[in-house]
Design an enzyme around this catalytic site. Structure first.
Site, mmCIF file in Angstrom:
data_model
loop_
_atom_site.group_PDB
_atom_site.id
_atom_site.type_symbol
_atom_site.label_atom_id
_atom_site.label_comp_id
_atom_site.label_asym_id
_atom_site.label_seq_id
_atom_site.Cartn_x
_atom_site.Cartn_y
_atom_site.Cartn_z
ATOM 1 N N GLU A 70 99.142 28.292 28.803
ATOM 2 C CA GLU A 70 99.028 27.021 29.515
ATOM 3 C C GLU A 70 99.316 25.817 28.620
ATOM 4 O O GLU A 70 99.587 24.724 29.108
ATOM 5 C CB GLU A 70 97.639 26.882 30.124
ATOM 6 C CG GLU A 70 96.512 26.756 29.115
ATOM 7 C CD GLU A 70 95.147 26.977 29.751
ATOM 8 O OE1 GLU A 70 94.274 26.125 29.509
ATOM 9 O OE2 GLU A 70 94.960 27.967 30.467
ATOM 10 N N HIS B 181 103.451 30.717 37.019
ATOM 11 C CA HIS B 181 102.407 29.704 37.166
ATOM 12 C C HIS B 181 102.766 28.738 38.301
ATOM 13 O O HIS B 181 103.481 29.113 39.229
ATOM 14 C CB HIS B 181 102.183 28.987 35.837
ATOM 15 C CG HIS B 181 101.391 29.804 34.862
ATOM 16 N ND1 HIS B 181 100.800 29.266 33.733
ATOM 17 C CD2 HIS B 181 101.087 31.113 34.831
ATOM 18 C CE1 HIS B 181 100.168 30.210 33.062
ATOM 19 N NE2 HIS B 181 100.331 31.353 33.717
ATOM 20 N N GLY C 123 95.213 28.951 41.326
ATOM 21 C CA GLY C 123 95.201 30.388 41.108
ATOM 22 C C GLY C 123 93.791 30.949 41.080
ATOM 23 O O GLY C 123 93.556 32.078 41.521
ATOM 24 N N ARG D 209 100.861 20.531 34.278
ATOM 25 C CA ARG D 209 101.215 20.694 32.861
ATOM 26 C C ARG D 209 102.608 20.148 32.576
ATOM 27 O O ARG D 209 102.877 19.678 31.461
ATOM 28 C CB ARG D 209 101.131 22.161 32.458
ATOM 29 C CG ARG D 209 99.783 22.825 32.713
ATOM 30 C CD ARG D 209 98.681 22.275 31.851
ATOM 31 N NE ARG D 209 97.432 22.978 32.101
ATOM 32 C CZ ARG D 209 96.223 22.494 31.866
ATOM 33 N NH1 ARG D 209 96.089 21.276 31.375
ATOM 34 N NH2 ARG D 209 95.142 23.200 32.121
ATOM 35 N N ARG E 106 103.299 33.079 44.065
ATOM 36 C CA ARG E 106 102.535 33.413 42.863
ATOM 37 C C ARG E 106 101.944 34.817 42.970
ATOM 38 O O ARG E 106 101.529 35.249 44.041
ATOM 39 C CB ARG E 106 101.423 32.380 42.618
ATOM 40 C CG ARG E 106 101.961 31.003 42.285
ATOM 41 C CD ARG E 106 100.882 30.068 41.800
ATOM 42 N NE ARG E 106 100.369 30.456 40.490
ATOM 43 C CZ ARG E 106 99.411 29.788 39.851
ATOM 44 N NH1 ARG E 106 98.881 28.715 40.396
ATOM 45 N NH2 ARG E 106 98.998 30.193 38.668
ATOM 46 N N SER F 23 98.916 38.181 34.991
ATOM 47 C CA SER F 23 97.859 37.169 34.958
ATOM 48 C C SER F 23 96.533 37.780 34.534
ATOM 49 O O SER F 23 96.094 38.782 35.119
ATOM 50 C CB SER F 23 97.687 36.519 36.339
ATOM 51 O OG SER F 23 96.600 35.613 36.343
ATOM 52 N N ARG G 156 84.528 29.126 37.447
ATOM 53 C CA ARG G 156 83.754 30.349 37.178
ATOM 54 C C ARG G 156 82.267 30.094 37.418
ATOM 55 O O ARG G 156 81.559 30.930 37.989
ATOM 56 C CB ARG G 156 83.999 30.818 35.741
ATOM 57 C CG ARG G 156 85.343 31.518 35.536
ATOM 58 C CD ARG G 156 85.673 31.642 34.042
ATOM 59 N NE ARG G 156 86.854 32.465 33.801
ATOM 60 C CZ ARG G 156 88.104 32.041 33.956
ATOM 61 N NH1 ARG G 156 88.326 30.802 34.387
ATOM 62 N NH2 ARG G 156 89.118 32.844 33.702
#
Length: 431
Positions: A316, A343, A98, A388, A126, A172, A35
């Site tokens: 997540e 995901h 993503g 993950r 996705r 999402s 970001r």
């Protein structure tokens, strides 16, 4: 779920045989870094992103912004960012990120040129169609062959009309964040209105809103399911990136599972990162959790307790929490996370498959998992190219002999040299 192709890359998860006592420092947050880079790229002047994460996802973001014409210079590990003219064609590799697939197209509409987007094979599955439709409604020409998925092209005209758009962001929260991050640069700003099931991972939208306000952007989020960004400049500010709190999950689990003590240094006292929810989750599982000037400290109990949790806002964290639940002495129910099927892999089916492969008693539900105590055994824990999932595998390896984690290198998506850092944390020596 079909099994992925067999891999020779099977990493023996290290298992401690005594309680550990460690202090761990983590790399920066991927969510904050990407970001920050994007906002710096559309700001009204140069700025510096300090202590950023350098991982596959953030390097892909940096490369995407460079493709558009942004200047990025490495200054002793920091990124100096200079907004560019964005008057070129280009190709963007989204990899499995993503944030790149969703955050960059709304700003590519501000470029004068055609930008083509593609990524790893799984990225073509996705969800992104809702966001592409929203961009079309806001005045950006999208070419995707009607697929609503990668690969696609954004034909930028140098400006975007913007305005009000309705979107179903139930797949999402990044759909909303993507539009908000670029919205101040649109002629009319952007007014995003969500319809459909609840938006998952709301803390990530709160993170986006907070960062926009730090850059001087006016955001109205006073109404539920509506976010409005006023048109105007994005102020150039230098920023410091917090440690990645979601990546803290396996390290805190190290203290929880071994009955030891682990401190994650530099844990912020106030944050929008979803990983901060680990404090409450681990306390519910019986851990002693303390946040002070040293960081966040977790002291594990004699036995972990099962939990009943709605993880909708912090999906997540599900793989790491599911692994802890498989080691608990009472049943657990994890709910509200149907969206994590979209995901890096279908995480619910992957977790049910891989936990079950090692002996766990798991029931896969539409929006979660039920996990009951059962004796576990060693074996291969497949990761499906999902960082993950690798975290879940190494957590199981803390209490189970002979767990082999496939493709541990997939953790480089958000944590370079995770294997080395993990071995150091478990055994006190680097891999």
């Amino acid at each position: 779920m079909s099994d992925p192709a067999p891999s020779p890359d099977l990493w023996p998860a290290p298992r401690p045989h005594d309680p550990v006592d460690r202090v761990v420092s983590l790399p920066g947050s991927k969510s904050l870094t990407n970001r920050a880079l994007l906002l710096a790229a559309i700001a009204d002047g140069p700025s510096v992103v300090r202590r950023p994460l350098r991982s596959r996802d953030t390097l892909l973001m940096a490369a995407a912004l460079s493709t558009l014409g942004t200047g990025l210079e490495d200054r002793d590990g920091d990124w100096a960012v200079t907004p560019g003219s964005w008057d070129r064609d280009g190709d963007v590799d989204c990899g499995l990120a993503g944030t790149v697939m969703r955050f960059v197209p709304p700003v590519a509409g501000l470029a004068s040129g055609t930008v083509h987007f593609d990524g790893d094979p799984h990225m073509r599955q996705r969800p992104v169609g809702q966001m592409l439709a929203a961009l079309s409604a806001l005045g950006i020409r999208i070419e995707d062959g009607g697929r609503g998925a990668l690969p696609f092209a954004v034909h930028g005209s140098g400006s975007v009309p913007g305005g009000t758009v309705t979107i179903d962001a139930s797949a999402s929260s990044q759909f909303v964040s993507a539009l908000l991050l670029a919205g101040a640069r649109y002629d009319l700003g952007v007014d995003v209105r969500h319809i459909g099931k609840p938006v998952p991972s709301l803390p990530h939208i709160e993170m986006t809103v907070q960062m926009l306000r730090q850059h001087g952007v006016e955001v109205d989020d006073s109404d539920a399911n509506r976010w409005a960004v006023a048109p105007g400049a994005v102020a150039a500010i230098d920023c410091d990136i917090e440690p990645d709190l979601s990546n803290a999950a396996p390290f805190l689990a190290l203290g929880a599972v071994t009955g030891g003590r682990v401190t994650v240094a530099d844990w912020p006292t106030s944050t929008t990162q979803p990983g901060d929810e680990l404090r409450q989750v681990l306390a519910l599982m019986g851990c002693e959790v303390t946040l002070d000037a040293a960081g966040l400290t977790v002291v594990g109990p004699e036995r972990l307790s099962g939990v009943d949790l709605d993880l909708h806002d912090v999906g997540e964290l599900t793989p790491a929490i599911a692994a802890l639940c498989a080691l608990a002495d009472s049943p657990s129910h994890l709910r509200g996370v149907a969206h994590i099927r979209g995901h890096e892999t279908d995480r619910l089916t992957a977790l049910a498959t891989e936990l079950g492969r090692l002996g766990a008693d798991v029931t896969e539900r539409e929006d979660g998992l039920s996990i009951r105590p059962a004796p576990l055994h060693g074996g291969t824990f497949r990761t499906y190219a999902d960082h993950r999932m690798a975290h879940a595998g190494v957590i199981l390896g803390l209490a189970v002999d002979d767990v082999l984690v496939e493709d541990i290198a997939t953790t480089a998506k958000t944590f370079p040299d995770f294997a080395g850092a993990w071995t150091l944390a478990v055994h006190g020596v680097h891999a």
